[in-house]
Design an enzyme around this catalytic site. Structure first.
Site, short mmCIF file in Angstrom:
data_model
loop_
_atom_site.label_atom_id
_atom_site.label_comp_id
_atom_site.label_asym_id
_atom_site.label_seq_id
_atom_site.Cartn_x
_atom_site.Cartn_y
_atom_site.Cartn_z
N GLU A 503 29.27 19.31 51.80
CA GLU A 503 29.25 18.69 53.12
C GLU A 503 28.20 17.59 53.20
O GLU A 503 28.42 16.55 53.86
CB GLU A 503 29.03 19.75 54.21
CG GLU A 503 30.06 20.87 54.24
CD GLU A 503 31.49 20.39 54.37
OE1 GLU A 503 31.71 19.26 54.87
OE2 GLU A 503 32.42 21.12 53.97
N ASP A 566 33.14 17.26 46.23
CA ASP A 566 33.06 18.37 45.28
C ASP A 566 32.12 18.05 44.13
O ASP A 566 31.27 18.87 43.75
CB ASP A 566 34.45 18.68 44.71
CG ASP A 566 35.25 19.63 45.58
OD1 ASP A 566 34.67 20.26 46.48
OD2 ASP A 566 36.47 19.74 45.36
#
Length: 654
Positions: A503, A566
């Site tokens: 995030e 990711d």
């Protein structure tokens, strides 16, 4: 669906390994080597033991945890008495949703007033006179209007206009034989729903509605286009927007909804509104009215009797590959908690989330933010000016953990009208939805409240909001396998640590990097750094593009922002673990594979491939690990192994 014919070098290299791992029989999984397919090797016991039951399209680590949370909440709520607050109103609403006997007695009755409103329309002029109330009541229309933070100035709000949803889930389905079969099922289900509602001429209505839907297809954005959300920001002068409206009066409508005439409107779908006057006209009105009617019956079916629910679910089952309907008690719970999500989340957070967990996860977030800062400072492809601006954005990042301090006061206005006073499930739900819309439009002249959470605490997920530059980790995800005090630090960083850093990295992905520290769109890069970033975005795109999955091929451009997040999240969390005195890199990598495990029906896997901006679990596990030198060292991966990516193809951005 469109299929990419482009293959990257890595995609070709992985082809045989991935093909084999997709179709491996469970008994063969035990022999899979970590060096060839890390995801399959780590998750082999779970894959062999987990049964995909007919009432679910998928099972995953997220799903299992969510089911556990929901089971506990159902036990709690079923044992509660009513209370004189928002939670009490939720319990009343939940009881109404669960009262299938009353819903069956009502049949199509609650739906008939909405059908009659549509059938009473004879032309567009009649609709135009009622348009503001139709918007507020949530009646089906060939456009949507809503107020949201202004991407150009995230401290204030803007009015957005968007095209309607299509009958099929994505534009690509319309050119695919499987999509045409699905559209046929949609038509059959729609005709059956109309007959249940007592509407004559069902076949004609369905044919007209599908014809109007087909007219919209060329003008609706694809999933790939929607994934680049900064490009959805297309502000136009209000005079331009008004000129789009054709037979409808958009000037009067926007003034009625907002109380003022806006200076500009953000048009998400420019080509659609440029064609609006042709698509929605007196000539197309018969098709358009039947489109509204069919869409209305579909939308309402979940709030009616079990006959409507059963028929409507036939389409969803065809779409997802389920072989039997969702359990009615579970369906009632999910519907109820969706309407009162903030209230349910507040109860869950205050009941089950402790300060110890908040403090521990907050400490992890602080450490990961600091690690990301150090990685920015050590970055070898950005100039000092861009690094400085990136650190300013990182320093402005807001971290939210657990649950909000207060419940949105809008829930105090959700007061259920009981059946004894003529209330129905559909009627109450529509009334609540109108309250939400009225408040949404009222926000237009207000500053953005940056304390509002858009994700409830009982949700097993996490979020980055570019418009508030905030990361949110609800209470429900802060459990094993993501986080647990009983797990080692290495495991926790392989779970929630990678999620937190994921995030954080979203603030600097292909989308997030276009927004500044305050959430507004802004170019804070030097031109040279922007070019260098674009080159790395392209490398990540090509790394995944064309990989085979679920009978199709991955679109690397649609997934690129999530893949960048990711990669950055995994690398940052790994850097923290490498600094731990009791580090275990194998445990870290293993938990990364565990949190992305999933089993799905072929139909649902194909649906995700078409719509989901995240890479499939196997690919996000294996390909991202293949970018990390440490992974090769720990598991002694060589160029002869399936997990190997040539050094020149490995992607490191953050």
């Amino acid at each position: 669906m469109r299929k990419s014919i482009r293959y990257s070098v890595v995609a070709l290299f992985f082809l045989m390994t991935l093909f084999a791992s997709v179709f491996l029989q469970p008994s063969a999984l035990a022999s899979v080597r970590m060096q060839d397919d890390f995801y399959a090797a780590v998750n082999a016991p779970w894959i062999e033991q987990t049964v995909l039951t007919g009432d679910r399209p998928s099972v995953s680590g997220f799903c299992e945890l969510a089911r556990s949370v929901n089971r506990q909440l159902r036990l709690d709520f079923d044992a509660m008495d009513t209370a004189d607050d928002a939670l009490g109103q939720f319990l009343v609403y939940y009881a109404m949703v669960s009262d299938y006997a009353t819903r069956d007695d009502e049949g199509s009755g609650p739906l008939l007033p909405y059908i009659e409103r549509i059938q009473a329309l004879e032309n567009l002029n009649q609709l135009d006179a009622l348009l503001d109330q139709w918007v507020l009541d949530g009646m089906v229309l060939p456009f949507s209007l809503y107020v949201s933070p202004d991407m150009g100035n995230a401290q204030g709000h803007a009015l957005y206009a968007a095209a309607p949803m299509l009958f099929l889930p994505e534009v690509g389905y319309y050119g695919d034989p499987a999509g045409q079969r699905l559209l046929a099922v949609f038509g059959e289900v729609g005709a059956a729903l109309l007959e249940l509602a007592g509407v004559p001429g069902a076949e004609k209505i369905v044919a007209d509605a599908i014809a109007f839907d087909a007219m919209l297809v060329p003008y609706v954005k694809t999933a790939v286009e929607r994934a680049a959300y900064a490009e959805l920001y297309n502000p136009v002068p209000v005079a331009t927007f008004v000129a789009y409206s054709g037979a409808l009066d958009f000037e009067r409508l926007t003034t009625q909804l907002l109380g003022v005439l806006p200076e500009q409107v953000v048009v998400v779908d420019i080509p659609y509104f440029e064609a609006f006057g042709t698509l929605v006209s007196e000539e197309t009105f018969p098709l358009f009215r039947h489109w509204m009617l069919l869409r209305t019956v579909f939308n309402a079916s979940g709030y009616l009797d079990q006959a409507f629910q059963s028929v409507a679910e036939t389409y969803r089952m065809a779409l997802t590959g389920q072989t039997r309907p969702t359990d009615p008690t579970e369906a009632a719970f999910l519907l109820s908690t969706g309407v009162f999500s903030g209230v349910v989340g507040d109860y869950y957070g205050r009941t089950y989330f402790g300060e110890d967990a908040r403090d521990a996860v907050a400490a992890m977030a602080d450490r990961l933010i600091e690690t990301f800062r150090q990685r920015l400072m050590a970055n070898d492809w950005l100039t000092p000016a861009t690094v400085k601006a990136a650190i300013e954005k990182l320093d402005a990042l807001v971290v939210r953990i657990g649950y909000p301090d207060t419940v949105d006061p809008i829930y105090n206005r959700f007061v259920v009208t009981p059946a004894s006073d003529g209330g129905t499930l559909l009627g109450n739900t529509m009334a609540f939805a109108r309250i939400v819309r009225e408040e949404n439009f009222a926000r237009y002249t207000e500053s953005v409240d940056r304390t509002i959470w858009s994700i409830a605490a009982h949700t097993v997920n996490a979020q980055y909001s570019p418009l508030t530059n905030a990361i949110t980790f609800p209470a429900a995800i802060l459990q094993a396998p993501f986080y647990c005090p009983a797990q080692s630090e290495s495991q926790n960083y392989g779970g929630i640590g990678t999620v937190i850093a994921h995030e954080i990295t979203h603030a600097f992905d292909a989308n997030g990097a276009q927004f500044g520290p305050d959430g507004s769109l802004g170019h804070w890069w030097t031109d040279a750094d922007h070019v260098a970033f674009a080159a790395r975005i392209e490398m990540m795109t090509l790394l995944f593009d064309g990989m085979p999955h679920a009978g199709g091929f991955v679109n690397g451009r649609m997934l690129v922002s999530e893949n960048i997040a990711d990669a950055g999240g995994l690398a940052s969390a790994l850097a923290v673990v490498q600094s731990l005195p009791d580090r275990c890199l194998e445990a870290f990598f293993r938990n990364w594979a565990v949190i992305w495990r999933m089993k799905a029906t072929p139909e649902y896997a194909a649906l995700l491939l078409a719509l989901d901006v995240h890479a499939p679990g196997r690919l996000r596990t294996n390909v991202q690990l293949g970018n990390l030198d440490a992974f090769y060292d720990v598991f002694e991966v060589t160029e002869d192994d399936g997990m190997y990516i040539p050094p020149e193809r490995r992607v490191t951005i953050w």
